[in-house]
Write a protein that holds these residues in place. Sequence first.
Motif, PDB file in Angstrom:
ATOM      1  N   CYS A  87      16.727  84.210  34.634  1.00 10.15           N
ATOM      2  CA  CYS A  87      17.326  84.273  33.018  1.00 10.15           C
ATOM      3  C   CYS A  87      18.533  83.610  33.226  1.00 10.15           C
ATOM      4  O   CYS A  87      19.624  83.953  33.972  1.00 10.15           O
ATOM      5  N   GLN A  88      18.793  82.635  32.429  1.00 14.57           N
ATOM      6  CA  GLN A  88      19.930  81.871  32.321  1.00 14.57           C
ATOM      7  C   GLN A  88      21.071  82.325  31.409  1.00 14.57           C
ATOM      8  O   GLN A  88      22.052  81.511  31.147  1.00 14.57           O
ATOM      9  N   TYR A  89      20.866  83.393  30.780  1.00 16.58           N
ATOM     10  CA  TYR A  89      22.049  83.720  29.518  1.00 16.58           C
ATOM     11  C   TYR A  89      23.320  84.108  30.182  1.00 16.58           C
ATOM     12  O   TYR A  89      24.365  83.708  29.535  1.00 16.58           O
ATOM     13  N   ILE A 130      26.471  85.261  18.987  1.00 19.03           N
ATOM     14  CA  ILE A 130      25.663  84.884  20.206  1.00 19.03           C
ATOM     15  C   ILE A 130      24.279  85.486  19.713  1.00 19.03           C
ATOM     16  O   ILE A 130      24.122  86.552  19.365  1.00 19.03           O
ATOM     17  N   GLN A 131      23.379  84.465  19.472  1.00 23.07           N
ATOM     18  CA  GLN A 131      22.100  84.919  18.978  1.00 23.07           C
ATOM     19  C   GLN A 131      20.926  84.387  19.618  1.00 23.07           C
ATOM     20  O   GLN A 131      21.223  83.233  20.198  1.00 23.07           O
ATOM     21  N   ILE A 183      28.444  79.257  15.904  1.00 18.20           N
ATOM     22  CA  ILE A 183      27.188  80.181  16.176  1.00 18.20           C
ATOM     23  C   ILE A 183      26.768  79.453  17.541  1.00 18.20           C
ATOM     24  O   ILE A 183      26.326  78.219  17.524  1.00 18.20           O
ATOM     25  N   ILE A 184      26.217  80.209  18.504  1.00 21.13           N
ATOM     26  CA  ILE A 184      25.666  80.018  19.788  1.00 21.13           C
ATOM     27  C   ILE A 184      24.299  80.396  19.819  1.00 21.13           C
ATOM     28  O   ILE A 184      24.162  81.650  19.728  1.00 21.13           O
ATOM     29  N   MET A 185      23.044  79.603  19.632  1.00 16.90           N
ATOM     30  CA  MET A 185      21.917  80.099  19.547  1.00 16.90           C
ATOM     31  C   MET A 185      20.892  79.794  20.788  1.00 16.90           C
ATOM     32  O   MET A 185      20.969  78.592  21.238  1.00 16.90           O
ATOM     33  N   CYS A 186      20.392  80.972  21.370  1.00 12.30           N
ATOM     34  CA  CYS A 186      20.030  80.559  22.762  1.00 12.30           C
ATOM     35  C   CYS A 186      18.634  80.401  22.257  1.00 12.30           C
ATOM     36  O   CYS A 186      17.825  81.556  22.032  1.00 12.30           O
ATOM     37  N   LEU A 228      19.016  75.648  25.504  1.00  7.76           N
ATOM     38  CA  LEU A 228      17.696  75.909  26.026  1.00  7.76           C
ATOM     39  C   LEU A 228      17.589  76.616  27.041  1.00  7.76           C
ATOM     40  O   LEU A 228      18.627  76.425  28.034  1.00  7.76           O
ATOM     41  N   SER A 229      17.186  77.792  27.437  1.00  7.62           N
ATOM     42  CA  SER A 229      17.377  78.833  28.405  1.00  7.62           C
ATOM     43  C   SER A 229      15.982  79.344  29.038  1.00  7.62           C
ATOM     44  O   SER A 229      15.068  79.456  28.419  1.00  7.62           O
ATOM     45  N   ALA A 230      15.920  79.362  30.367  1.00  8.11           N
ATOM     46  CA  ALA A 230      14.487  80.013  31.049  1.00  8.11           C
ATOM     47  C   ALA A 230      14.398  81.296  30.536  1.00  8.11           C
ATOM     48  O   ALA A 230      15.383  82.230  30.729  1.00  8.11           O
TER      49      ALA A 230
END
Lengths: 80, 248, 368
Positions: B22-24, B91-92, B117-120, B210-212
């Motif tokens: 997970c890349q968060y 962080i959303q 706004i940071i949208m994952c 974009l995140s795994a």
Amino acid sequence: MTKGKIIINEANCLGCGYCEKFCSRECIVIPGDKFSPRGYLLPVFANPDRCNACGVCNWMCPHFAIEVYKYIENEGTGSS
Amino acid sequence: MNTEKVWAAPNLLAFSPTCPGCQYLTIGRIIAEVLEELDIEGKAIAVIGIGCNGYISYALNVDRILGAHGRPPDMATAIKRLSPDNVVFTIQGDGDCMAIGADSFIGALIRGEKFTIIMCNNANYGTTGGQLAPTTLMGQITTTTPDGRNVITDGYPVHTAELAATFRGVAYSARSAVNTPANYQRTRKCIKSAFQKQVDQIGLSFVEVLSACPPNWHLSPVESLKWIEEKMIPEFPLGEFKNVNKTD
Amino acid sequence: MVERKLVQGNEAVGWGALSAGCDAFFGYPITPQNEIPEWFSREFPKRGKIFVQSQSEVGSIMMVYGGAAAGFRVMTSTSSPGWALMQEGMSHLAAAELPCIIVLVQRGGPGQGSIRHAQMDYLCTTRGGTGGYKNIILAPASVQETHDLVQLAFYLADKYRNPVIVLSDGILGLIRESLEMKTMDFGPLPEKDWAVRGRERQRDKNFRFVHSGVGTAAILVRGYPDYISWLEHMDDKYEQMKSELKYEGYQAEDAELFLVAYGYPARVCKEAVNMARAEGLKVGLLRPITLWPFPYQVIKEKAESGGRFLVVEDSLGLMVEDVRMAVQGQAEVHFLGIQSRHLPTDGGMILPRRVLEEISRLATEEGR
């Protein structure tokens, strides 16, 4: 060439394999027979001579399991 | 020979609460570095939505609040209006931002609030086990689209960064990823630009990353990064969709 | 020289909030309380305070959450359909223990309802939303009391770190009465050390975390050993809140029949009591000012000394259930409700003459 070394925090490592994938100098290898206490496949710093402290393994590690060190000449004291 | 530590982990983290791959936390660490670089860490306030992306806060040493699912833009609106010299950011996840939080998100975009706004985007509702999300890809199998997302029942994936760019009060809207070292640096640039817009008081800044999500994609971590490259990026192109120094 | 103005009930909310040092108002249009956001939009920005019209009531209540988390005095207002949208926010505010006030100007329901007065939100305010939290509810019966109770509400909200509701209705909101503008001081309050301001501004330089999911994160965030310990803390708080009980007795000392009413029907009942007393009937009014905590004890005492009760409420029967619970089967509890309006329309009201009619009926042998 800058020379570096890494320290793998085996307790934090979750065996995702990003470090092995992104090390452009093939310093890191997942042998497949080394496991963390939690059962994850651990990488090893198999080719330390090739490491140049680029830090990419640390960037890509999502679990903060790699620290990267750079070797410096004997003048002054390095902080570690 | 002495050594100097060049790349390390933030001292806060005792263990990683995320799934393997997970890349968060990577995104969290990028945010932490940018806040430090811009010297705004001490006055930053994070507004966290509901979802695994909340783990990003584990990499941060800032005041933070967590409230209802989808509502960070509302909470951030109040804090930024009442205390404009704080650096406020949300962080959303993709569902938090564009499904349940769409009301809140659009409201903030319309009003042109001056926070970040940071949208994952991991194309599913990860925390609850991998259900359909607004950004799930066509044909992607999730626990609520067992036969794959199809247009008749589920519509098409939403392009949030492009949407945000259409609002006049938005100063910056970009999409990036962290699936390669090059994209890691690209994400760092985007997040830095976004926070700089807030520091310069220009307008709302938005970054989609974009995140795994290997467990819910049913792929290994390394395969997940490949999936981002081959499937997600063609659907969600990386780039800056808006970057202005004045919003009027 | 006391400053008096002729002020509408809804606008008295604004004057009260201003005196209480409210920093921000977040709201959304809904009848019959539009005068409230409109007042704030005129009076707040020019005083350097914040007014935001949100995109929905869901937005307003979560803006209140953010502002309260940052340590400011904040509020919102709404009417019944908007209140429904605020239930999630209320539960989160209660869980995160955030101080704020919500003014609810009741209208007819359920659903879209009517745009005029009613008293149909008693249960969904006193019983709270998901999670079983409690909140103090203050019910004014005049423009002056609206202004005064708004100030008390801010104080109680800060004192207990809990949302406080000021429950009005469409009639109280729109009538105009003489208002004495005054700033009320209820005493000192502790500093909001828990609020988020940016870590560098915290005295101990440690970050703060305002969190509404304490059931899942009690240990990490709030320092309680487990979920149940945290719930026990909340329970203790709700017990302490009960000490804020307020009610008014009008001609109640020697009464044999007690009217129980709040809001505009309380004004109607005062008139009815006067009319009944003029006819020699021993009637009094018990007017709860806090609906939660509810004056169970005084009602029980009156029941034990032989009193009878007539609950007058502009609904199908909501507060009457609390009166029945209070008397514990020891007294008659009668009800005069929305079906007794002078017109069977959304504009109908329960009028003094109708209440007097019921009082007279109960006074005869037939009524026993």
